[in-house]
Scaffold this active site. Structure first.
Site, mmCIF file in Angstrom:
data_model
loop_
_atom_site.group_PDB
_atom_site.id
_atom_site.type_symbol
_atom_site.label_atom_id
_atom_site.label_comp_id
_atom_site.label_asym_id
_atom_site.label_seq_id
_atom_site.Cartn_x
_atom_site.Cartn_y
_atom_site.Cartn_z
ATOM 1 C CD GLU A 1 10.140 2.515 9.960
ATOM 2 O OE1 GLU A 1 9.982 3.499 9.225
ATOM 3 O OE2 GLU A 1 10.024 1.344 9.567
ATOM 4 N NE ARG B 1 6.786 4.417 0.135
ATOM 5 C CZ ARG B 1 6.604 5.298 1.102
ATOM 6 N NH1 ARG B 1 7.632 5.695 1.834
ATOM 7 N NH2 ARG B 1 5.421 5.794 1.348
ATOM 8 C CE LYS C 1 3.076 3.329 3.390
ATOM 9 N NZ LYS C 1 3.157 3.242 4.825
ATOM 10 C CE1 TYR D 1 0.789 0.009 4.561
ATOM 11 C CE2 TYR D 1 -0.267 2.130 4.251
ATOM 12 C CZ TYR D 1 0.489 1.269 5.023
ATOM 13 O OH TYR D 1 0.953 1.680 6.247
HETATM 14 N N1 PDD Z 1 3.086 5.769 6.839
HETATM 15 N N2 PDD Z 1 7.694 4.440 8.353
HETATM 16 C C1 PDD Z 1 6.554 3.712 8.328
HETATM 17 C C2 PDD Z 1 6.541 2.383 8.997
HETATM 18 C C3 PDD Z 1 5.418 4.205 7.676
HETATM 19 O O1 PDD Z 1 4.288 3.481 7.640
HETATM 20 C C4 PDD Z 1 5.473 5.489 7.060
HETATM 21 C C5 PDD Z 1 4.309 6.063 6.334
HETATM 22 C C6 PDD Z 1 6.677 6.218 7.134
HETATM 23 C C7 PDD Z 1 6.822 7.580 6.506
HETATM 24 O O2 PDD Z 1 6.822 7.478 5.104
HETATM 25 P P1 PDD Z 1 6.322 8.661 4.172
HETATM 26 O O3 PDD Z 1 7.142 9.840 4.492
HETATM 27 O O4 PDD Z 1 6.560 8.143 2.795
HETATM 28 O O5 PDD Z 1 4.855 8.864 4.483
HETATM 29 C C8 PDD Z 1 7.767 5.648 7.779
HETATM 30 C C9 PDD Z 1 1.872 6.234 6.217
HETATM 31 C C10 PDD Z 1 1.714 7.695 6.309
HETATM 32 C C11 PDD Z 1 0.723 5.443 6.803
HETATM 33 O O6 PDD Z 1 0.868 4.218 6.879
HETATM 34 O O7 PDD Z 1 -0.294 6.020 7.162
#
Ligand code: PDD
Length: 303
Positions: free
Chosen positions: A181, A52, A148, A33
């Site tokens: 993270e 991505r 992801k 996703y």
């Molecule tokens: N999440 N790390 C994880 C585990 C994440 O699920 C996300 C993003 C990020 C930040 O990635 P980005 O800058 O590309 O949004 C880091 C999204 C926002 C979510 O699952 O809602």
């Protein structure tokens, strides 16, 4: 203002949207996703998110049958139908309906199932308190956090553990006790004027916001290092913040219940974070949306 879903090209209200019980996303978390947002109505960092999504598909050996223009056209059609002022867009691709209960990939001939969500963008939370939790981030040799995938159970449980401890989010370590993270965002520390963030090898999602922010900081002449960081680095940082699509830069007020300094470093994070958000707004309008519209116009036939 509506919550709409697009399932394989058909737009329906979210509460009426259904997925078959034999879908492998439902049965095994066999899906990928992306979460994308709009800024002043314009999609932001579309190409980065699409790249991505394709990298995630490759990471789990899933073939994507839709071309970029068709995906974008479906997103724009769904957003248009939902009519929200500012959109949260989620793209979910499952490996489709297989032959249950076999987990064998040969029992999943395809096609994949495409589900898009268009909702009003939720407000960013004002307060971020991180708890360094016992549960570890998935090891890269298992399901790599750089993919992801829809399999977020480890993150679900990590967040629950942090909330149990009175925090708003978790900070995961890896098997080497290095910082990775938070549950759905990347993490940065500021120490002695240097911006520090865990490297890919720590086992993280390579956040779109993280990459854009690193470029933004370096273009301003700031020192940014991607290196292994420890619990102690978190507790002794001058400032800690998270980065994500939904929150941009969010200052962390507490780590493990200890108040972080709110001095000069924290003020710089707030000021630079605000400038970064403004640059993202401009980019969404001037760069991302014009190229997205050109791409969408290339999509022919029914979306
Ligand atoms: N999440 N790390 C994880 C585990 C994440 O699920 C996300 C993003 C990020 C930040 O990635 P980005 O800058 O590309 O949004 C880091 C999204 C926002 C979510 O699952 O809602």
């Amino acid at each position: 203002m509506a919550n709409l879903c697009n399932i394989d090209g058909r737009i329906v209200p979210e509460h009426e949207a259904t997925v078959p019980v034999l879908d492998r996303g439902f049965l095994f978390g066999d899906s990928i996703y992306e979460v994308i947002r709009t800024r002043n109505g314009s999609l932001f960092a579309w190409q980065e998110h699409l790249d991505r999504l394709r990298a995630s598909a490759m990471g789990i050996g899933m073939e994507l049958s839709l071309d970029d223009a068709t995906i974008l056209r479906r997103v724009l059609d769904t957003m248009h139908a939902a009519g929200n002022a500012e959109h949260y867009v989620r793209i979910v691709v499952t490996r489709g309906t297989g032959t249950a209960p076999s987990i064998d990939l040969r029992a999943a001939p395809g096609p994949e199932r495409w589900i898009l969500f268009a909702r009003p963008l939720p407000p960013a939370p004002s307060d971020v308190r991180l708890q360094i939790i016992e549960r570890l981030r998935n090891d890269r040799r298992a399901l790599d956090p750089a993919v992801k995938s829809g399999n977020y159970l480890n993150n679900v449980l990590g967040l629950a553990e942090a909330k149990q401890a009175g925090a708003t989010d978790c900070l995961f370590l890896n098997t080497s006790d290095h910082v990775t993270e938070a549950s759905t965002s990347n993490v940065f520390f500021v120490k002695n004027g240097t911006w520090l963030t865990p490297p890919a090898h720590a086992g993280i999602l390579l956040g779109v916001t993280r990459a854009l922010l690193i470029d933004f900081l370096r273009a301003r002449g700031e020192r940014v290092e991607e290196r292994d960081l420890t619990r102690n680095d978190a507790l002794t940082a001058d400032a800690v913040f998270t980065s994500s699509t939904l929150r941009d830069v969010a200052l962390v007020t507490h780590v493990d219940g200890i108040a972080m300094p709110q001095g000069e470093a924290a003020q710089r994070v707030l000021a630079i974070g605000a400038e970064f958000s403004q640059q993202c707004d401009r980019r969404a309008k001037d760069v991302d949306m014009p190229s997205a519209i050109q791409l969408a116009q290339r999509a022919k036939g029914p979306a």
